[in-house]
Scaffold this motif. Structure first.
Motif, short mmCIF file in Angstrom:
data_model
loop_
_atom_site.label_atom_id
_atom_site.label_comp_id
_atom_site.label_asym_id
_atom_site.label_seq_id
_atom_site.Cartn_x
_atom_site.Cartn_y
_atom_site.Cartn_z
N UNK A 196 3.21 10.80 133.65
CA UNK A 196 4.09 12.23 133.26
C UNK A 196 4.07 12.08 131.59
N UNK A 197 4.59 10.93 131.24
CA UNK A 197 4.98 10.66 129.69
C UNK A 197 3.56 10.47 128.94
N UNK A 198 2.77 10.12 129.67
CA UNK A 198 1.21 9.97 128.99
C UNK A 198 0.57 11.49 128.80
N UNK A 199 0.76 12.13 129.84
CA UNK A 199 0.27 13.47 129.91
C UNK A 199 0.96 14.49 129.00
N UNK A 200 2.26 14.35 128.96
CA UNK A 200 3.09 14.79 128.10
C UNK A 200 2.70 14.72 126.57
N UNK A 201 2.39 13.54 126.24
CA UNK A 201 2.03 13.02 124.97
C UNK A 201 0.85 13.71 124.37
N UNK A 202 -0.07 13.82 125.37
CA UNK A 202 -1.44 14.48 125.05
C UNK A 202 -1.26 15.73 124.89
N UNK A 203 -0.57 16.43 125.70
CA UNK A 203 -0.18 17.85 125.74
C UNK A 203 0.43 18.19 124.35
N UNK A 204 1.42 17.51 123.76
CA UNK A 204 1.93 17.73 122.47
C UNK A 204 0.88 17.71 121.50
N UNK A 205 0.16 16.70 121.50
CA UNK A 205 -0.87 16.29 120.59
C UNK A 205 -1.80 17.53 120.24
N UNK A 206 -2.37 18.08 121.65
CA UNK A 206 -3.28 19.24 121.77
C UNK A 206 -2.66 20.44 121.22
N UNK A 207 -1.23 20.54 121.46
CA UNK A 207 -0.63 22.03 121.05
C UNK A 207 -0.66 21.75 119.63
N UNK A 208 -0.14 20.74 118.92
CA UNK A 208 -0.19 20.72 117.46
C UNK A 208 -1.52 20.94 116.84
N UNK A 209 -2.76 20.51 117.44
CA UNK A 209 -4.01 20.69 116.79
C UNK A 209 -4.21 22.03 117.07
N UNK A 210 -3.94 22.57 118.23
CA UNK A 210 -4.39 24.08 118.30
C UNK A 210 -3.63 24.84 117.25
N UNK A 211 -2.29 24.65 117.15
CA UNK A 211 -1.78 25.48 115.94
C UNK A 211 -2.24 25.42 114.66
N UNK A 212 -2.77 24.03 114.20
CA UNK A 212 -3.30 23.92 113.02
C UNK A 212 -4.58 24.76 112.97
N UNK A 213 -5.40 24.73 113.86
CA UNK A 213 -6.82 25.14 113.96
C UNK A 213 -6.52 26.84 113.92
N UNK A 214 -5.46 27.56 114.54
CA UNK A 214 -5.17 28.82 114.47
C UNK A 214 -4.86 29.17 113.10
N UNK A 215 -3.78 28.45 112.44
CA UNK A 215 -3.42 28.54 111.29
C UNK A 215 -4.68 28.58 110.18
N UNK A 216 -5.60 27.87 110.22
CA UNK A 216 -6.71 27.66 109.35
C UNK A 216 -7.59 28.89 109.57
N UNK A 217 -7.75 29.22 110.56
CA UNK A 217 -8.71 30.69 111.14
C UNK A 217 -7.86 31.98 110.63
N UNK A 218 -6.56 32.02 110.79
CA UNK A 218 -5.90 33.21 110.22
C UNK A 218 -6.11 33.31 108.74
N UNK A 219 -5.89 31.97 108.11
CA UNK A 219 -6.00 32.20 106.53
C UNK A 219 -7.39 32.40 106.16
N UNK A 220 -8.30 32.02 106.86
CA UNK A 220 -9.65 32.42 106.55
C UNK A 220 -10.00 33.87 106.68
N UNK A 221 -9.34 34.35 107.74
CA UNK A 221 -9.57 35.91 108.10
C UNK A 221 -8.99 36.57 107.02
N UNK A 222 -7.89 36.25 106.55
CA UNK A 222 -7.30 36.87 105.34
C UNK A 222 -8.15 36.90 104.06
#
Length: 270
Positions: A196-222
């Motif tokens: 559970x701890x290992x999975x949650x750690x991976x989920x937190x990492x992927x969530x951070x990466x997803x938000x970073x990618x979305x932010x970059x794409x939104x900036x490019x769109x603008x």
């Protein structure tokens, strides 16, 4: 003439050996095909997520999309190119207030808006820095008309094609989101604390990466949708104004100061 019992016994044993070899070959082929990579997240996740998160193979996510096989027909499809276009001007005007007013009216006509403004005075001369945003498809209209408001001494219009980076990010974002969903599904099934701890750690990492990618794409769109126009305005003397006449035969101290000031202004303007 009848064949001996030994001959038939030999044929029977050979047939069974052949069947056994065929069964073993089929079993090995099945195992080999089932033992391929189960996590093809290219450039996003590690090759062996078990080593990363400490999970058994039965908990590893399957079916994540491969960016290289996401759209094999992509080269044959028309591409919506992503191009960032910006402009920069250095301009001079005898009436900065009138120039700024005219630029603002032009930007308003082009459905743009002002993003920055600053003004300063140095050596009795005013300087203004002003920045606008206009829809990218109307940048050329601004370029065609800006000369009506001031004299341009330097101008740069730059285009930056980010098409490859943009689509690479969108594919990787979809891959990350698919992996995240599968990790959430896995989290529902595991019971031991370490997993559970290992999975949650991976989920937190992927969530951070997803938000970073979305932010970059939104900036490019603008940046693709709106062009940035930055202008440096400098006040200059009006050549139509009458200059002071100096009588060199009766040169006064005021005349000397006027000549000195005029000389400094000419050098600064040059």
């Amino acid at each position: 003439m009848f064949k001996s019992k030994k001959f038939f016994r030999t044929k029977f044993i050979s047939a069974w050996l052949l069947i056994l070899l065929l069964v073993m070959s089929w079993t090995l082929a099945s195992c080999s095909s089932a033992g391929g990579s189960y996590y093809p997240d290219k450039g996003v996740a590690p090759q062996d997520p078990n080593r990363e998160i400490g999970l058994n193979n039965k908990y590893a996510p399957t079916g994540a999309p491969n960016p290289d096989k996401e759209n094999p027909d992509k080269p044959n499809q028309p591409v919506d190119r992503k191009i960032i276009r910006n402009a920069h001007y250095q301009m001079r005007s005898t009436d900065l207030d009138a120039t700024v007013g005219g630029l603002r009216r032009l930007i308003n006509e082009l459905d743009g808006y002002e993003t920055n403004f600053s003004s300063r005075t140095s050596d009795e001369r005013r300087y203004i820095n002003i920045e606008f945003k206009v829809p990218a498809e109307k940048l050329q209209d601004f370029i065609d008309k800006v000369g009506d408001f001031a004299r341009a001494t330097h101008s740069v219009v730059k285009s930056d094609d980010i098409t490859d980076q943009y689509y690479d990010y969108t594919i990787r974002l979809r891959t990350l989101e698919t992996s995240l969903e599968k990790y959430y599904d896995l989290l529902k099934d595991v019971k031991d604390v370490d997993s559970i701890i290992a999975l949650q750690s991976r989920i937190d990492y992927l969530t951070t990466e997803i938000e970073s990618f979305k932010g970059t794409i939104r900036r490019w769109d603008s940046q693709v949708a709106y062009s940035t126009i930055s202008i440096e305005l400098q006040e200059e003397d009006d050549p139509t104004l009458l200059k002071r006449e100096v009588d060199w035969n009766t040169l006064s101290w005021d005349d000397v100061k006027y000549l000195a000031a005029s000389g400094f202004k000419s050098v600064a303007a040059w």
